[in-house]
Design a protein around this motif. Structure first.
Motif, PDB file in Angstrom:
ATOM      1  N   GLN A  95      -0.890  -0.314   2.713  1.00 44.30           N
ATOM      2  CA  GLN A  95      -2.094  -0.617   3.495  1.00 44.30           C
ATOM      3  C   GLN A  95      -2.011  -0.017   4.899  1.00 44.30           C
ATOM      4  O   GLN A  95      -3.025   0.085   5.597  1.00 44.30           O
ATOM      5  N   VAL A  98      -4.553   2.566   6.151  1.00 43.61           N
ATOM      6  CA  VAL A  98      -5.845   2.273   6.793  1.00 43.61           C
ATOM      7  C   VAL A  98      -5.757   2.409   8.316  1.00 43.61           C
ATOM      8  O   VAL A  98      -6.547   3.142   8.920  1.00 43.61           O
ATOM      9  N   SER A 155      -3.386   9.620   4.521  1.00 45.04           N
ATOM     10  CA  SER A 155      -4.312   9.419   5.633  1.00 45.04           C
ATOM     11  C   SER A 155      -4.655  10.738   6.321  1.00 45.04           C
ATOM     12  O   SER A 155      -5.822  11.010   6.623  1.00 45.04           O
ATOM     13  N   VAL A 275      -7.087  -5.021   6.771  1.00 45.09           N
ATOM     14  CA  VAL A 275      -7.826  -3.962   6.080  1.00 45.09           C
ATOM     15  C   VAL A 275      -9.286  -4.366   5.908  1.00 45.09           C
ATOM     16  O   VAL A 275     -10.206  -3.546   6.080  1.00 45.09           O
ATOM     17  N   MET A 286     -13.815   5.934   6.013  1.00 45.46           N
ATOM     18  CA  MET A 286     -13.469   4.798   5.171  1.00 45.46           C
ATOM     19  C   MET A 286     -13.768   5.017   3.686  1.00 45.46           C
ATOM     20  O   MET A 286     -12.959   4.664   2.831  1.00 45.46           O
ATOM     21  N   ARG A 293      -6.357   5.240  -0.927  1.00 49.99           N
ATOM     22  CA  ARG A 293      -5.445   4.123  -0.780  1.00 49.99           C
ATOM     23  C   ARG A 293      -5.270   3.381  -2.101  1.00 49.99           C
ATOM     24  O   ARG A 293      -4.181   2.943  -2.456  1.00 49.99           O
TER      25      ARG A 293
END
Length: 297
Positions: A95, A98, A155, A275, A286, A293
């Motif tokens: 996570q 993010v 990312s 998140v 996003m 993700r």
């Protein structure tokens, strides 16, 4: 959201979570080297999506780099991490992708972080720290640090992908598969002697795992997810995809007998709350990030 589309999203999240468990079994229980597993997976993805490879997106070099980051780099690090990390812990630590993406979007896309997203980043980081913490300090598990690296490469690729326009889902998968297979195959040949024999020894379960991860997870589930993103607002879809880490944790406890205690529960709750806060705030990357993700925990 219609009941049919919600059911489809549940199936997508179930496929993504199942892929994490299958990947753990392949590299940790069946003895298949992680780079070889990733190379075979992307070889199949490349073959299945070959008709969508051309015309090449512009600039092509950026698409190749994005493919390497979000495909080969992300999955190679992920599978290497699964050698020692449990799916449940990985589902929480990943996570970090993010907040990584949020910060990178500020640096590379000029986004602004307001206080609510700042709180979300802080909670996600805190949750990951709680999961990685032990009475003796940080658990310096090589597997979890590889998961952190996987989250960062995904990312960075997601933010760079935002700078390329007009790439359709299957075309994206084609370039991820094409760009990732060659370096993964070369690295596996150099670093993983006996990898083909290990795959053959694993037998048909390994073949089934590759087909499931490449066809069902990468091609079908990912494409279906993009269809939902096109029909609904991202800040509606993204929070619902938090079903994936929750399903991964549940399946990890049942299938791979992951250790899950109060510390893991608190860390998971904090990370997923962070998140959720970030996902509910409008931002540029996003939709793509949540896809990456979840399909590559």
């Amino acid at each position: 959201m219609s009941l049919r589309d919600f059911g489809l999203l549940v199936l997508i999240c179930l496929a993504w979570a199942g892929s994490n468990i299958v990947s753990k079994l392949v590299v940790a229980h069946w003895g298949v080297p992680p780079l070889y597993y990733a190379a075979v997976r992307f070889a199949l993805v490349a073959v299945l999506t070959l008709p969508w490879l051309l015309p090449a997106p512009r600039p092509t070099w950026r698409m190749v780099l994005v493919g390497l980051l979000m495909g080969g780099g992300n999955f190679a690090l992920l599978f290497m991490g699964f050698k020692t990390a449990s799916p449940s812990a990985a589902a929480v630590v990943v996570q970090l992708g993010v907040p990584f993406t949020t910060v990178l979007s500020v640096l590379m896309l000029g986004e602004r972080i307001r206080w609510r997203r700042g709180v979300g980043i802080a909670l996600t980081l805190l949750g990951a720290v709680v999961v990685m913490w032990s009475p003796h300090g940080f658990q310096l598990s090589p597997g979890l640090w590889l998961i952190v690296a996987a989250a960062f490469t995904g990312s960075l690729g997601a933010v760079m992908m935002k700078q390329i326009e007009g790439v359709k889902p299957l075309q994206f998968q084609a370039w991820v598969g094409f760009s990732s297979f060659w370096p993964l195959a070369a690295m596996s040949a150099l670093m993983e002697p006996g990898q083909v024999a290990a795959g053959l020894h694993a037998g048909w379960p390994f073949v089934g795992a590759v087909v499931f991860s490449a066809l069902v997870v990468s091609v079908l589930a990912h494409t279906a997810y993009y269809g939902l993103i096109q029909r609904y607002e991202a800040n509606l879809i993204a929070p619902l995809t938090l079903m994936t880490p929750l399903l991964t944790i549940a399946m990890g406890v049942v299938v791979t007998h992951d250790h899950f205690d109060l510390r893991m529960g608190v860390g998971a709750a904090l990370a997923l709350l962070g998140v959720l806060i970030i996902a509910l705030r409008r931002n540029q990357v996003m939709p793509l990030l949540m896809s990456i993700r979840n399909r590559a925990l």
